[in-house]
Design a protein around this motif. Structure first.
Motif, PDB file in Angstrom:
ATOM      1  N   TYR A   1       0.808  -1.238   0.000  1.00 46.65           N
ATOM      2  CA  TYR A   1      -0.047   0.191  -0.150  1.00 46.65           C
ATOM      3  C   TYR A   1       0.979   1.159   0.136  1.00 46.65           C
ATOM      4  O   TYR A   1       1.705   1.330   0.699  1.00 46.65           O
ATOM      5  CB  TYR A   1      -0.970  -0.025   1.247  1.00 46.65           C
ATOM      6  CG  TYR A   1      -1.747   1.146   1.406  1.00 46.65           C
ATOM      7  CD1 TYR A   1      -3.172   1.220   0.553  1.00 46.65           C
ATOM      8  CD2 TYR A   1      -1.579   2.353   2.060  1.00 46.65           C
ATOM      9  CE1 TYR A   1      -3.897   2.310   0.562  1.00 46.65           C
ATOM     10  CE2 TYR A   1      -2.481   3.261   2.120  1.00 46.65           C
ATOM     11  CZ  TYR A   1      -3.684   3.417   1.518  1.00 46.65           C
ATOM     12  OH  TYR A   1      -4.607   4.569   1.459  1.00 46.65           O
ATOM     13  N   GLY A   2       0.779   2.087  -0.938  1.00 49.96           N
ATOM     14  CA  GLY A   2       1.179   3.379  -1.125  1.00 49.96           C
ATOM     15  C   GLY A   2       2.788   3.210  -1.861  1.00 49.96           C
ATOM     16  O   GLY A   2       3.516   4.043  -1.839  1.00 49.96           O
ATOM     17  N   ALA A   3       3.020   2.025  -2.391  1.00 47.92           N
ATOM     18  CA  ALA A   3       4.219   1.865  -3.103  1.00 47.92           C
ATOM     19  C   ALA A   3       4.738   3.067  -4.036  1.00 47.92           C
ATOM     20  O   ALA A   3       5.992   3.120  -4.193  1.00 47.92           O
ATOM     21  CB  ALA A   3       4.086   0.365  -3.918  1.00 47.92           C
ATOM     22  N   ASP A   4       3.849   3.688  -4.751  1.00 48.28           N
ATOM     23  CA  ASP A   4       4.366   4.614  -5.585  1.00 48.28           C
ATOM     24  C   ASP A   4       4.802   5.791  -5.017  1.00 48.28           C
ATOM     25  O   ASP A   4       5.455   6.505  -5.596  1.00 48.28           O
ATOM     26  CB  ASP A   4       2.989   5.214  -6.305  1.00 48.28           C
ATOM     27  CG  ASP A   4       2.393   3.863  -7.323  1.00 48.28           C
ATOM     28  OD1 ASP A   4       3.205   3.199  -7.700  1.00 48.28           O
ATOM     29  OD2 ASP A   4       1.353   4.179  -7.709  1.00 48.28           O
ATOM     30  N   SER A   5       4.746   6.020  -3.619  1.00 42.83           N
ATOM     31  CA  SER A   5       5.285   7.042  -3.004  1.00 42.83           C
ATOM     32  C   SER A   5       6.661   6.776  -2.673  1.00 42.83           C
ATOM     33  O   SER A   5       7.383   7.844  -2.302  1.00 42.83           O
ATOM     34  CB  SER A   5       4.557   7.380  -1.683  1.00 42.83           C
ATOM     35  OG  SER A   5       4.603   6.361  -0.849  1.00 42.83           O
ATOM     36  N   VAL A   6       7.119   5.758  -2.573  1.00 42.17           N
ATOM     37  CA  VAL A   6       8.700   5.359  -2.421  1.00 42.17           C
ATOM     38  C   VAL A   6       9.513   5.877  -3.422  1.00 42.17           C
ATOM     39  O   VAL A   6       9.309   5.798  -4.811  1.00 42.17           O
ATOM     40  CB  VAL A   6       8.963   3.757  -2.203  1.00 42.17           C
ATOM     41  CG1 VAL A   6      10.369   3.732  -1.848  1.00 42.17           C
ATOM     42  CG2 VAL A   6       8.114   3.357  -0.986  1.00 42.17           C
ATOM     43  N   LYS A   7      10.546   6.798  -2.873  1.00 44.39           N
ATOM     44  CA  LYS A   7      11.346   7.495  -4.095  1.00 44.39           C
ATOM     45  C   LYS A   7      13.079   6.896  -3.559  1.00 44.39           C
ATOM     46  O   LYS A   7      13.086   6.857  -2.589  1.00 44.39           O
ATOM     47  CB  LYS A   7      11.296   9.132  -3.965  1.00 44.39           C
ATOM     48  CG  LYS A   7       9.917   9.430  -4.373  1.00 44.39           C
ATOM     49  CD  LYS A   7       9.455   9.013  -5.733  1.00 44.39           C
ATOM     50  CE  LYS A   7       7.840   9.815  -5.834  1.00 44.39           C
ATOM     51  NZ  LYS A   7       6.861   8.774  -6.285  1.00 44.39           N
ATOM     52  N   ALA A   8      13.622   6.980  -4.648  1.00 44.51           N
ATOM     53  CA  ALA A   8      15.145   6.534  -4.408  1.00 44.51           C
ATOM     54  C   ALA A   8      15.795   7.723  -3.552  1.00 44.51           C
ATOM     55  O   ALA A   8      15.769   8.921  -3.993  1.00 44.51           O
ATOM     56  CB  ALA A   8      15.797   6.503  -5.956  1.00 44.51           C
ATOM     57  N   GLY A   9      16.401   7.211  -2.683  1.00 41.27           N
ATOM     58  CA  GLY A   9      17.237   8.045  -1.836  1.00 41.27           C
ATOM     59  C   GLY A   9      16.641   8.981  -0.545  1.00 41.27           C
ATOM     60  O   GLY A   9      17.220   9.763   0.008  1.00 41.27           O
ATOM     61  N   GLN A  10      15.046   8.747  -0.599  1.00 42.26           N
ATOM     62  CA  GLN A  10      14.489   9.378   0.480  1.00 42.26           C
ATOM     63  C   GLN A  10      13.946   8.295   1.303  1.00 42.26           C
ATOM     64  O   GLN A  10      13.732   7.164   0.986  1.00 42.26           O
ATOM     65  CB  GLN A  10      13.349   9.889  -0.307  1.00 42.26           C
ATOM     66  CG  GLN A  10      13.704  11.048  -1.075  1.00 42.26           C
ATOM     67  CD  GLN A  10      12.537  12.013  -1.864  1.00 42.26           C
ATOM     68  OE1 GLN A  10      11.246  11.446  -1.667  1.00 42.26           O
ATOM     69  NE2 GLN A  10      12.795  12.859  -2.523  1.00 42.26           N
ATOM     70  N   PRO A  11      13.625   8.684   2.670  1.00 43.36           N
ATOM     71  CA  PRO A  11      13.266   7.620   3.766  1.00 43.36           C
ATOM     72  C   PRO A  11      11.947   6.969   3.503  1.00 43.36           C
ATOM     73  O   PRO A  11      10.941   7.526   2.838  1.00 43.36           O
ATOM     74  CB  PRO A  11      13.293   8.490   4.951  1.00 43.36           C
ATOM     75  CG  PRO A  11      13.213   9.720   4.767  1.00 43.36           C
ATOM     76  CD  PRO A  11      13.862  10.089   3.202  1.00 43.36           C
ATOM     77  N   ALA A  12      11.441   5.928   3.827  1.00 45.94           N
ATOM     78  CA  ALA A  12      10.396   5.692   3.757  1.00 45.94           C
ATOM     79  C   ALA A  12      10.069   4.655   5.406  1.00 45.94           C
ATOM     80  O   ALA A  12      10.712   4.413   5.989  1.00 45.94           O
ATOM     81  CB  ALA A  12      10.337   4.271   2.837  1.00 45.94           C
ATOM     82  N   MET A  13       8.648   4.691   5.574  1.00 44.11           N
ATOM     83  CA  MET A  13       8.396   4.172   7.110  1.00 44.11           C
ATOM     84  C   MET A  13       7.084   2.968   6.513  1.00 44.11           C
ATOM     85  O   MET A  13       6.278   3.117   5.833  1.00 44.11           O
ATOM     86  CB  MET A  13       7.429   5.030   7.800  1.00 44.11           C
ATOM     87  CG  MET A  13       7.218   4.456   8.961  1.00 44.11           C
ATOM     88  SD  MET A  13       6.397   5.835  10.252  1.00 44.11           S
ATOM     89  CE  MET A  13       7.828   6.328  10.618  1.00 44.11           C
ATOM     90  N   LEU A  14       7.767   1.669   6.978  1.00 44.34           N
ATOM     91  CA  LEU A  14       6.909   0.415   6.555  1.00 44.34           C
ATOM     92  C   LEU A  14       6.166   0.313   7.791  1.00 44.34           C
ATOM     93  O   LEU A  14       6.429  -0.108   8.921  1.00 44.34           O
ATOM     94  CB  LEU A  14       7.964  -0.765   6.380  1.00 44.34           C
ATOM     95  CG  LEU A  14       7.390  -1.916   5.852  1.00 44.34           C
ATOM     96  CD1 LEU A  14       6.322  -1.902   4.426  1.00 44.34           C
ATOM     97  CD2 LEU A  14       8.256  -3.066   5.698  1.00 44.34           C
ATOM     98  N   LEU A  15       4.645   0.303   7.602  1.00 39.51           N
ATOM     99  CA  LEU A  15       3.754   0.114   8.472  1.00 39.51           C
ATOM    100  C   LEU A  15       2.819  -1.107   8.330  1.00 39.51           C
ATOM    101  O   LEU A  15       2.877  -1.752   7.108  1.00 39.51           O
ATOM    102  CB  LEU A  15       2.852   1.384   8.685  1.00 39.51           C
ATOM    103  CG  LEU A  15       3.584   2.531   9.252  1.00 39.51           C
ATOM    104  CD1 LEU A  15       3.510   3.617   7.799  1.00 39.51           C
ATOM    105  CD2 LEU A  15       3.210   3.072  10.356  1.00 39.51           C
ATOM    106  N   GLU A  16       2.291  -1.648   9.421  1.00 33.22           N
ATOM    107  CA  GLU A  16       1.308  -2.612   9.136  1.00 33.22           C
ATOM    108  C   GLU A  16       0.147  -2.509   8.287  1.00 33.22           C
ATOM    109  O   GLU A  16      -0.242  -3.192   7.402  1.00 33.22           O
ATOM    110  CB  GLU A  16       0.968  -3.403  10.437  1.00 33.22           C
ATOM    111  CG  GLU A  16       0.569  -4.739  10.630  1.00 33.22           C
ATOM    112  CD  GLU A  16       0.547  -5.147  11.836  1.00 33.22           C
ATOM    113  OE1 GLU A  16      -0.446  -5.974  12.431  1.00 33.22           O
ATOM    114  OE2 GLU A  16       1.503  -5.002  12.812  1.00 33.22           O
TER     115      GLU A  16
END
Length: 170
Positions: free
Chosen positions: A68-83
């Motif tokens: 869910y929200g995979a399209d918001s992940v960008k190279a070199g930027q942080p991500a938060m993986l939630l349940e």
């Protein structure tokens, strides 16, 4: 509105054909918040968060496993993986300019090479599964497969509960 959330006000049963599925047992669409999973411009899945009862989430037949929200992940930027999706939306609302908030939909969700590759693009992945035994166990998996990850255990049961009680999610 941005997430495309909806609300189903009463339990319904629909013909599978109306969802583009083969004929069979009618689909149960329970009362609750309707959460579409859009990935790459395609509808991958629909989850319904029930106001009460178990299980909390229902996925009508036909959806696929995703992130869910995979399209918001960008190279070199942080991500938060939630349940959960609601927790991801809470983080997105409070700190979406700082971190890409994505969710697996369950403790065992999104464990596929495609989603590992998406998360590997991130500068760092904060693994923020729920603060319970199941969340801790799932977090251990992600910490083992994502070298640039770190556990960020919520202070309450999840980030949504923290926000609801006034904690500063940002």
């Amino acid at each position: 509105r941005k997430a495309g959330l909806g609300y189903n006000s009463a339990d319904r049963y629909e013909a599978r054909e109306s969802w583009g599925l083969a004929p069979g047992k009618r689909l149960w669409l329970p009362r609750g918040v309707v959460i579409p999973w859009w990935i790459g411009g395609e509808l991958w899945r629909v989850n319904i968060r029930r106001p009460r009862g178990e299980p909390k989430y229902i996925q009508p037949t036909g959806g696929g496993p995703g992130l869910y929200g995979a399209d918001s992940v960008k190279a070199g930027q942080p991500a938060m993986l939630l349940e959960g999706e609601i927790s991801a939306l809470t983080v997105q609302q409070h700190a979406g300019d700082l971190v890409a908030a994505v969710a697996t939909g369950s403790t065992g969700g999104a464990r596929r090479a495609r989603w590992l590759a998406v998360l590997a693009l991130a500068e760092r992945v904060l693994v923020t599964f729920d603060a319970d035994a199941a969340g801790d166990k799932a977090a251990t998996y992600w910490l083992g497969v994502l070298p640039k990850s770190r556990r960020w255990r919520p202070l309450w049961s999840d980030t949504n509960d923290m926000a609801r009680d006034g904690a500063d999610i940002r």
